[in-house]
Design a protein around this motif. Sequence first.
Motif: not given
Length: 328
Positions: A185-209
Amino acid sequence: MPTYPAFRIHQDAQGHHAGIEQLPRPTPAAGEVLIRVGWSGVNYKDALAGTGRGKILRTFPLVGGADAAGVVEQSAHPCYQNGEAVVVTGWGLTHDHDGGFAGYLCCPAEWLVPIPDGLDPRRAGIFGTAGLTAALAVHRMLVNGQEPGLGPILVTGASGGVGAMAVAILARLGFSVSAVSGKPELTDWLRHLGAAEVLPREALAGATRPLEKARWGGAVDNVGGELLAQITRTIAPGGNIAAIGLVGGHELHTTVMPFILRGASLLGCNSVDIPYPLRRTLWNHLASDWQPPDLEALVSETVALEGLPPVFEDMLAGRTHGRVLVAL
Protein backbone atom coordinates in the motif's frame (compact mmCIF):
# COMPACT_ATOMS: atom_id res chain seq x y z
CA MET A 1 11.24 25.83 40.78
CA PRO A 2 10.23 25.74 37.07
CA THR A 3 9.32 22.29 35.76
CA TYR A 4 8.81 20.73 32.35
CA PRO A 5 7.06 17.61 31.02
CA ALA A 6 9.13 14.58 30.07
CA PHE A 7 8.43 10.99 29.02
CA ARG A 8 10.44 9.10 31.64
CA ILE A 9 11.26 5.39 31.69
CA HIS A 10 11.70 3.37 34.88
CA GLN A 11 12.86 -0.14 35.74
CA ASP A 12 12.48 -0.83 39.46
CA ALA A 13 10.68 -3.01 41.97
CA GLN A 14 7.46 -2.38 40.06
CA GLY A 15 9.05 -3.62 36.84
CA HIS A 16 9.09 -1.55 33.67
CA HIS A 17 6.88 1.52 33.61
CA ALA A 18 6.99 4.79 31.73
CA GLY A 19 4.93 7.94 31.38
CA ILE A 20 4.86 11.72 31.52
CA GLU A 21 6.36 13.36 34.59
CA GLN A 22 7.11 16.92 35.61
CA LEU A 23 10.84 17.40 36.17
CA PRO A 24 12.73 20.40 37.59
CA ARG A 25 14.40 22.45 34.89
CA PRO A 26 18.17 21.91 35.14
CA THR A 27 20.92 24.52 35.10
CA PRO A 28 23.78 23.64 32.74
CA ALA A 29 27.15 22.97 34.34
CA ALA A 30 30.38 24.19 32.78
CA GLY A 31 30.61 22.90 29.21
CA GLU A 32 26.91 22.06 29.00
CA VAL A 33 23.99 23.62 27.13
CA LEU A 34 20.31 23.66 28.05
CA ILE A 35 18.08 23.26 24.99
CA ARG A 36 14.41 24.13 24.78
CA VAL A 37 13.28 21.18 22.69
CA GLY A 38 10.84 21.88 19.89
CA TRP A 39 10.87 18.57 18.04
CA SER A 40 11.91 14.99 18.49
CA GLY A 41 11.22 11.81 16.53
CA VAL A 42 10.35 8.20 17.25
CA ASN A 43 12.98 5.64 16.25
CA TYR A 44 12.74 1.86 16.52
CA LYS A 45 15.10 1.88 19.49
CA ASP A 46 12.87 4.46 21.18
CA ALA A 47 9.93 2.07 20.87
CA LEU A 48 12.01 -0.76 22.34
CA ALA A 49 13.14 1.45 25.20
CA GLY A 50 9.71 2.93 25.88
CA THR A 51 7.99 -0.44 26.06
CA GLY A 52 10.82 -2.26 27.83
CA ARG A 53 11.05 -4.84 25.05
CA GLY A 54 14.67 -4.06 24.30
CA LYS A 55 17.70 -3.53 26.53
CA ILE A 56 18.42 0.00 25.35
CA LEU A 57 18.84 1.97 28.57
CA ARG A 58 21.93 1.40 30.69
CA THR A 59 20.62 3.28 33.69
CA PHE A 60 17.22 4.16 35.12
CA PRO A 61 15.23 6.29 35.28
CA LEU A 62 15.87 8.13 32.00
CA VAL A 63 13.93 10.37 29.66
CA GLY A 64 13.41 8.64 26.31
CA GLY A 65 14.10 9.97 22.83
CA ALA A 66 17.27 9.67 20.71
CA ASP A 67 16.56 12.94 18.82
CA ALA A 68 16.17 16.56 19.88
CA ALA A 69 16.00 19.76 17.86
CA GLY A 70 15.33 23.18 19.30
CA VAL A 71 17.00 26.36 20.50
CA VAL A 72 19.56 27.14 23.18
CA GLU A 73 17.85 28.31 26.37
CA GLN A 74 21.00 28.69 28.47
CA SER A 75 24.63 28.05 27.57
CA ALA A 76 27.63 27.36 29.77
CA HIS A 77 29.89 26.89 26.74
CA PRO A 78 31.44 29.70 24.68
CA CYS A 79 30.51 28.14 21.32
CA TYR A 80 26.76 28.46 21.84
CA GLN A 81 24.58 31.48 22.47
CA ASN A 82 21.02 31.76 23.73
CA GLY A 83 18.47 31.44 20.93
CA GLU A 84 20.77 29.47 18.59
CA ALA A 85 19.06 26.61 16.74
CA VAL A 86 20.71 23.23 17.42
CA VAL A 87 20.15 19.52 16.88
CA VAL A 88 21.47 16.51 18.78
CA THR A 89 21.17 12.81 17.96
CA GLY A 90 22.84 9.69 19.27
CA TRP A 91 25.71 9.95 21.74
CA GLY A 92 24.23 8.93 25.10
CA LEU A 93 20.65 10.04 24.55
CA THR A 94 18.17 7.52 25.99
CA HIS A 95 21.11 5.19 26.65
CA ASP A 96 22.86 6.59 29.69
CA HIS A 97 21.64 10.20 29.43
CA ASP A 98 18.20 11.81 29.31
CA GLY A 99 16.81 12.12 25.78
CA GLY A 100 14.63 14.39 23.71
CA PHE A 101 11.09 13.40 24.74
CA ALA A 102 10.95 16.44 27.01
CA GLY A 103 10.47 20.17 27.08
CA TYR A 104 14.16 20.68 27.91
CA LEU A 105 17.38 18.77 27.41
CA CYS A 106 20.71 19.52 29.10
CA CYS A 107 23.76 17.89 27.53
CA PRO A 108 27.45 18.44 26.75
CA ALA A 109 28.03 21.10 24.10
CA GLU A 110 30.18 18.65 22.12
CA TRP A 111 27.07 16.62 21.32
CA LEU A 112 25.33 19.51 19.57
CA VAL A 113 25.40 20.59 15.94
CA PRO A 114 24.28 24.09 14.94
CA ILE A 115 21.36 23.73 12.55
CA PRO A 116 22.74 24.90 9.18
CA ASP A 117 21.08 27.26 6.74
CA GLY A 118 18.45 25.39 4.76
CA LEU A 119 16.95 23.78 7.87
CA ASP A 120 15.05 24.88 10.95
CA PRO A 121 14.38 22.87 14.13
CA ARG A 122 11.30 21.18 12.69
CA ARG A 123 13.00 20.13 9.45
CA ALA A 124 16.06 19.01 11.40
CA GLY A 125 13.68 16.97 13.55
CA ILE A 126 12.27 15.32 10.45
CA PHE A 127 15.75 14.08 9.61
CA GLY A 128 16.76 13.21 13.18
CA THR A 129 18.60 9.97 13.82
CA ALA A 130 17.05 8.35 10.75
CA GLY A 131 18.29 11.04 8.38
CA LEU A 132 21.75 11.17 9.90
CA THR A 133 22.07 7.38 9.73
CA ALA A 134 20.99 7.32 6.08
CA ALA A 135 23.42 10.14 5.34
CA LEU A 136 26.25 8.20 6.98
CA ALA A 137 25.44 5.17 4.81
CA VAL A 138 25.45 7.27 1.66
CA HIS A 139 28.69 8.98 2.70
CA ARG A 140 30.47 5.70 3.33
CA MET A 141 29.33 4.33 -0.02
CA LEU A 142 30.39 7.44 -1.94
CA VAL A 143 33.81 7.53 -0.26
CA ASN A 144 34.25 3.89 -1.26
CA GLY A 145 33.58 4.58 -4.93
CA GLN A 146 29.82 4.09 -5.30
CA GLU A 147 28.48 5.79 -8.42
CA PRO A 148 25.30 5.42 -10.48
CA GLY A 149 27.08 3.59 -13.28
CA LEU A 150 27.58 0.53 -11.07
CA GLY A 151 23.85 -0.17 -11.17
CA PRO A 152 20.73 0.35 -9.07
CA ILE A 153 20.91 0.70 -5.30
CA LEU A 154 18.78 -1.72 -3.31
CA VAL A 155 17.23 -0.32 -0.12
CA THR A 156 15.66 -2.85 2.22
CA GLY A 157 13.22 -1.87 4.93
CA ALA A 158 12.43 1.05 2.67
CA SER A 159 9.22 2.10 4.41
CA GLY A 160 10.96 2.66 7.75
CA GLY A 161 12.55 5.92 8.83
CA VAL A 162 16.13 5.16 7.75
CA GLY A 163 15.08 3.28 4.64
CA ALA A 164 12.77 6.02 3.42
CA MET A 165 15.46 8.62 4.05
CA ALA A 166 17.98 6.54 2.12
CA VAL A 167 15.59 6.21 -0.82
CA ALA A 168 15.02 9.98 -0.94
CA ILE A 169 18.70 10.95 -0.54
CA LEU A 170 20.01 8.45 -3.10
CA ALA A 171 17.36 9.48 -5.63
CA ARG A 172 18.32 13.12 -5.02
CA LEU A 173 21.92 12.20 -5.90
CA GLY A 174 20.94 10.59 -9.20
CA PHE A 175 20.97 6.90 -8.27
CA SER A 176 18.34 4.50 -9.50
CA VAL A 177 16.78 3.10 -6.33
CA SER A 178 15.04 -0.25 -5.93
CA ALA A 179 13.02 -0.12 -2.70
CA VAL A 180 12.07 -3.30 -0.85
CA SER A 181 8.97 -3.13 1.33
CA GLY A 182 6.49 -5.57 2.79
CA LYS A 183 3.76 -2.91 2.56
CA PRO A 184 2.38 -2.81 -0.99
CA GLU A 185 0.00 0.00 0.00
CA LEU A 186 3.06 2.30 0.27
CA THR A 187 4.23 1.75 -3.31
CA ASP A 188 3.04 5.14 -4.56
CA TRP A 189 4.54 6.88 -1.52
CA LEU A 190 7.95 5.25 -2.10
CA ARG A 191 7.85 6.20 -5.76
CA HIS A 192 7.07 9.77 -4.73
CA LEU A 193 10.20 9.72 -2.55
CA GLY A 194 12.23 8.72 -5.60
CA ALA A 195 12.19 4.92 -5.89
CA ALA A 196 12.46 3.75 -9.48
CA GLU A 197 10.84 0.44 -8.54
CA VAL A 198 9.27 -1.08 -5.44
CA LEU A 199 9.79 -4.78 -4.77
CA PRO A 200 8.17 -7.19 -2.32
CA ARG A 201 10.46 -9.00 0.09
CA GLU A 202 9.87 -12.24 -1.78
CA ALA A 203 11.62 -10.82 -4.84
CA LEU A 204 14.98 -11.35 -3.14
CA ALA A 205 14.40 -14.95 -2.09
CA GLY A 206 16.26 -17.82 -3.70
CA ALA A 207 19.79 -16.40 -3.77
CA THR A 208 21.48 -19.35 -2.07
CA ARG A 209 24.67 -20.05 -4.05
CA PRO A 210 27.89 -18.33 -2.98
CA LEU A 211 27.57 -16.09 -6.05
CA GLU A 212 24.39 -15.36 -7.98
CA LYS A 213 23.75 -13.08 -10.93
CA ALA A 214 24.83 -9.55 -10.06
CA ARG A 215 21.66 -7.43 -9.73
CA TRP A 216 22.57 -4.45 -7.55
CA GLY A 217 25.28 -1.83 -7.83
CA GLY A 218 25.02 -1.32 -4.08
CA ALA A 219 22.65 -1.65 -1.18
CA VAL A 220 21.51 0.00 2.03
CA ASP A 221 20.32 -2.82 4.28
CA ASN A 222 18.09 -2.14 7.28
CA VAL A 223 17.22 -5.78 7.95
CA GLY A 224 20.33 -7.95 8.36
CA GLY A 225 20.22 -11.72 8.78
CA GLU A 226 19.39 -13.89 5.79
CA LEU A 227 18.30 -10.95 3.66
CA LEU A 228 21.74 -9.35 3.99
CA ALA A 229 23.36 -12.68 3.13
CA GLN A 230 21.27 -12.84 -0.06
CA ILE A 231 22.33 -9.32 -0.99
CA THR A 232 26.02 -10.19 -0.69
CA ARG A 233 25.53 -12.91 -3.31
CA THR A 234 23.90 -10.56 -5.83
CA ILE A 235 26.01 -7.40 -5.54
CA ALA A 236 27.83 -6.13 -8.63
CA PRO A 237 31.63 -5.98 -8.87
CA GLY A 238 32.93 -3.05 -6.86
CA GLY A 239 29.57 -2.48 -5.16
CA ASN A 240 29.07 -1.43 -1.56
CA ILE A 241 26.59 -2.68 1.03
CA ALA A 242 25.90 -0.31 3.92
CA ALA A 243 24.69 -2.41 6.87
CA ILE A 244 22.47 -0.50 9.30
CA GLY A 245 19.83 -2.75 10.90
CA LEU A 246 19.39 -6.20 12.36
CA VAL A 247 15.65 -6.68 12.79
CA GLY A 248 15.99 -9.77 10.60
CA GLY A 249 18.75 -11.23 12.77
CA HIS A 250 22.30 -10.43 13.88
CA GLU A 251 23.99 -13.46 12.32
CA LEU A 252 25.40 -13.36 8.78
CA HIS A 253 25.82 -16.63 6.89
CA THR A 254 27.67 -15.99 3.65
CA THR A 255 31.07 -16.62 2.06
CA VAL A 256 34.10 -14.50 1.27
CA MET A 257 33.54 -14.98 -2.47
CA PRO A 258 31.55 -11.76 -3.12
CA PHE A 259 34.26 -9.78 -1.35
CA ILE A 260 37.20 -11.46 -3.05
CA LEU A 261 35.93 -12.33 -6.53
CA ARG A 262 33.71 -9.26 -7.02
CA GLY A 263 35.49 -6.81 -4.77
CA ALA A 264 32.28 -6.01 -2.89
CA SER A 265 32.50 -4.11 0.39
CA LEU A 266 30.39 -4.45 3.53
CA LEU A 267 30.28 -1.11 5.36
CA GLY A 268 29.02 -0.97 8.92
CA CYS A 269 27.18 2.22 9.92
CA ASN A 270 26.93 3.42 13.51
CA SER A 271 25.44 6.91 13.69
CA VAL A 272 25.56 7.13 17.50
CA ASP A 273 29.26 7.97 17.77
CA ILE A 274 29.98 9.85 14.53
CA PRO A 275 32.96 12.16 15.12
CA TYR A 276 31.98 15.82 15.27
CA PRO A 277 33.65 17.00 12.00
CA LEU A 278 31.90 14.31 9.95
CA ARG A 279 28.64 14.82 11.86
CA ARG A 280 28.64 18.50 10.93
CA THR A 281 29.54 17.70 7.32
CA LEU A 282 26.61 15.30 7.04
CA TRP A 283 24.18 17.87 8.48
CA ASN A 284 25.45 20.42 5.98
CA HIS A 285 24.72 17.94 3.17
CA LEU A 286 21.24 17.26 4.54
CA ALA A 287 20.56 20.99 4.60
CA SER A 288 21.64 21.48 0.99
CA ASP A 289 22.61 19.11 -1.82
CA TRP A 290 21.28 15.93 -0.16
CA GLN A 291 17.97 17.36 1.02
CA PRO A 292 15.00 15.59 -0.61
CA PRO A 293 12.78 17.88 -2.69
CA ASP A 294 9.74 16.95 -0.59
CA LEU A 295 11.05 16.46 2.93
CA GLU A 296 7.58 16.84 4.42
CA ALA A 297 6.44 13.72 2.57
CA LEU A 298 8.61 11.67 4.92
CA VAL A 299 6.44 12.63 7.91
CA SER A 300 3.62 10.14 8.45
CA GLU A 301 2.37 11.39 11.81
CA THR A 302 2.96 14.09 14.43
CA VAL A 303 2.16 13.37 18.07
CA ALA A 304 2.53 14.97 21.48
CA LEU A 305 4.16 13.21 24.44
CA GLU A 306 0.79 11.71 25.35
CA GLY A 307 0.70 9.94 21.99
CA LEU A 308 3.97 8.07 22.41
CA PRO A 309 2.76 4.74 23.93
CA PRO A 310 0.40 3.83 21.05
CA VAL A 311 3.05 4.91 18.52
CA PHE A 312 5.55 2.58 20.20
CA GLU A 313 3.12 -0.32 19.84
CA ASP A 314 2.36 0.51 16.22
CA MET A 315 6.06 0.79 15.34
CA LEU A 316 6.98 -2.55 16.91
CA ALA A 317 4.02 -4.15 15.13
CA GLY A 318 5.14 -2.74 11.76
CA ARG A 319 2.18 -0.37 11.42
CA THR A 320 4.16 2.86 10.98
CA HIS A 321 6.14 4.26 8.08
CA GLY A 322 8.49 7.13 7.45
CA ARG A 323 9.11 9.52 10.32
CA VAL A 324 6.85 10.01 13.32
CA LEU A 325 7.50 13.49 14.73
CA VAL A 326 7.06 14.44 18.37
CA ALA A 327 6.00 18.05 18.95
CA LEU A 328 7.08 19.45 22.30
